[in-house]
Design a protein around this motif. Structure first.
Motif, short mmCIF file in Angstrom:
data_model
loop_
_atom_site.label_atom_id
_atom_site.label_comp_id
_atom_site.label_asym_id
_atom_site.label_seq_id
_atom_site.Cartn_x
_atom_site.Cartn_y
_atom_site.Cartn_z
N TYR A 71 0.85 -1.19 0.00
CA TYR A 71 0.00 0.00 0.00
C TYR A 71 0.89 1.25 0.00
N HIS A 72 0.71 2.09 -1.01
CA HIS A 72 1.54 3.29 -1.14
C HIS A 72 1.00 4.46 -0.33
N PHE A 73 -0.27 4.36 0.11
CA PHE A 73 -0.87 5.42 0.91
C PHE A 73 -1.55 4.78 2.12
N LEU A 74 -1.55 5.49 3.26
CA LEU A 74 -2.10 4.95 4.50
C LEU A 74 -3.13 5.90 5.09
N PHE A 75 -3.81 5.44 6.15
CA PHE A 75 -4.83 6.26 6.79
C PHE A 75 -4.27 7.62 7.20
N GLU A 85 -7.09 18.57 -9.20
CA GLU A 85 -5.78 19.09 -8.83
C GLU A 85 -5.83 20.26 -7.86
N GLN A 86 -6.95 20.96 -7.79
CA GLN A 86 -7.07 22.12 -6.90
C GLN A 86 -7.59 21.75 -5.52
N ASP A 87 -7.86 20.48 -5.28
CA ASP A 87 -8.42 20.04 -4.00
C ASP A 87 -7.44 19.14 -3.25
N LEU A 88 -7.58 19.13 -1.93
CA LEU A 88 -6.83 18.21 -1.09
C LEU A 88 -7.77 17.16 -0.53
N PHE A 89 -7.29 15.92 -0.45
CA PHE A 89 -8.08 14.82 0.08
C PHE A 89 -7.28 14.10 1.16
N LYS A 90 -8.01 13.52 2.11
CA LYS A 90 -7.37 12.69 3.13
C LYS A 90 -7.82 11.25 2.96
N VAL A 91 -6.88 10.30 3.10
CA VAL A 91 -7.21 8.89 2.99
C VAL A 91 -7.93 8.44 4.25
N VAL A 92 -9.15 7.93 4.09
CA VAL A 92 -9.93 7.46 5.24
C VAL A 92 -10.19 5.95 5.18
N GLY A 93 -9.77 5.31 4.09
CA GLY A 93 -9.95 3.86 3.98
C GLY A 93 -9.38 3.36 2.67
N PHE A 94 -9.17 2.06 2.58
CA PHE A 94 -8.75 1.47 1.31
C PHE A 94 -9.11 -0.02 1.32
N ALA A 105 -4.51 -12.28 -14.39
CA ALA A 105 -4.72 -12.05 -12.96
C ALA A 105 -4.12 -10.71 -12.57
N TRP A 106 -4.81 -9.98 -11.69
CA TRP A 106 -4.26 -8.73 -11.17
C TRP A 106 -5.00 -8.33 -9.90
N GLU A 107 -4.43 -7.34 -9.18
CA GLU A 107 -5.05 -6.80 -7.97
C GLU A 107 -5.16 -5.29 -8.11
N ASP A 108 -6.29 -4.75 -7.73
CA ASP A 108 -6.49 -3.30 -7.73
C ASP A 108 -6.64 -2.80 -6.31
N VAL A 109 -5.92 -1.73 -5.97
CA VAL A 109 -6.08 -1.10 -4.66
C VAL A 109 -6.92 0.16 -4.84
N ILE A 110 -8.03 0.22 -4.15
CA ILE A 110 -8.96 1.35 -4.23
C ILE A 110 -8.90 2.13 -2.92
N TYR A 111 -8.70 3.44 -3.02
CA TYR A 111 -8.61 4.28 -1.83
C TYR A 111 -9.88 5.10 -1.64
N GLU A 112 -10.37 5.11 -0.39
CA GLU A 112 -11.54 5.93 -0.03
C GLU A 112 -11.02 7.24 0.54
N LEU A 113 -11.54 8.35 0.01
CA LEU A 113 -11.00 9.67 0.32
C LEU A 113 -12.07 10.62 0.81
N GLN A 203 -12.03 5.71 13.44
CA GLN A 203 -12.13 6.31 12.12
C GLN A 203 -13.26 7.34 12.07
N LEU A 204 -14.39 7.03 12.70
CA LEU A 204 -15.51 7.97 12.73
C LEU A 204 -15.16 9.21 13.55
N LYS A 205 -14.40 9.01 14.62
CA LYS A 205 -13.97 10.14 15.44
C LYS A 205 -13.06 11.07 14.64
#
Length: 218
Positions: A71-75, A85-94, A105-113, A203-205
């Protein structure tokens, strides 16, 4: 008639017949007189009819696949998203989606922001993200530079035309997961379900605190 003793014991090597995979019994639970078995410390539980001792199994056994995901990005990491490009996002899940076909065969990592200036929930593929600040530096970065990215909320049609996927309430999904784990904990009194409940509450907090900071700046 309810049985007093389970058919299998912890440590037995069994075949999960519905999958054809091999594993060890790591826990045994009882519900309404029926024994349920945990295999390889997985969250799922199997009934006795789904399991056969390895030495008694006569069917075909599939090799279990060991998948290592990096995982290249974490919580809490602060990122920019392609198309925003003009917005900032925080990783809240993946999550990881595993695809298997006969010849591929392959694997996809999806990040929730979560978008910083209005709390909009989005998800994006890993290659659509650029790291701006890790979780330890994220809040300091927002305080120093966040105002530069405080653009008006895009219209709904812009969101729909974006390469980033847009879904429903992240909070609702987390609450659903919390209730599921709460039910499992009430049924089996297993501490691992309690820990998962606590993780979701944290996470909710964090989500609520971030939203409060956004409102304070408005």
């Amino acid at each position: 008639m309810k049985k007093n003793n389970p058919k299998f014991r912890i440590g037995d090597t069994v075949v999960v017949t519905i999958y054809g995979t091999v594993g060890k019994i790591t826990n045994i639970k009882q519900l309404d007189g029926e024994f349920l078995y945990e295999v390889n410390e997985s969250e799922g539980l199997f009934k006795e009819y789904c399991l056969v001792l390895l030495e008694d199994y006569e069917g075909h056994i599939f090799e279990q696949e060991q998948i290592d995901i990096e995982y290249h990005f974490l919580f809490g990491d602060l990122v920019k998203v392609k198309g925003y490009e003009q917005d900032l996002f925080k990783v809240v899940g993946f999550r990881t989606e595993i695809w298997r076909y006969k010849d591929d065969a392959w694997e996809d990592v999806i990040y929730e922001l979560m978008r910083i200036h209005d709390g909009e929930w989005l998800e994006a593929d890993e290659d659509e993200l650029t790291l701006i600040a890790d979780s330890e530096q994220a809040d300091a970065y927002i305080q120093k530079y966040g105002f530069v990215f405080a653009t008006p909320k895009p219209k709904a049609q812009n969101l729909l035309s974006s390469p980033v996927k847009h879904k429903g309430s992240w909070v609702d999904r987390q609450l659903d997961l919390y209730n599921d784990y709460k039910t499992l904990h009430r049924m089996f009194k297993d501490t691992k379900y309690k820990k998962k409940m606590q993780t979701i509450l944290e996470q909710l907090k964090n989500y609520s605190e971030t939203k409060s900071k956004i409102r304070e700046k408005e």
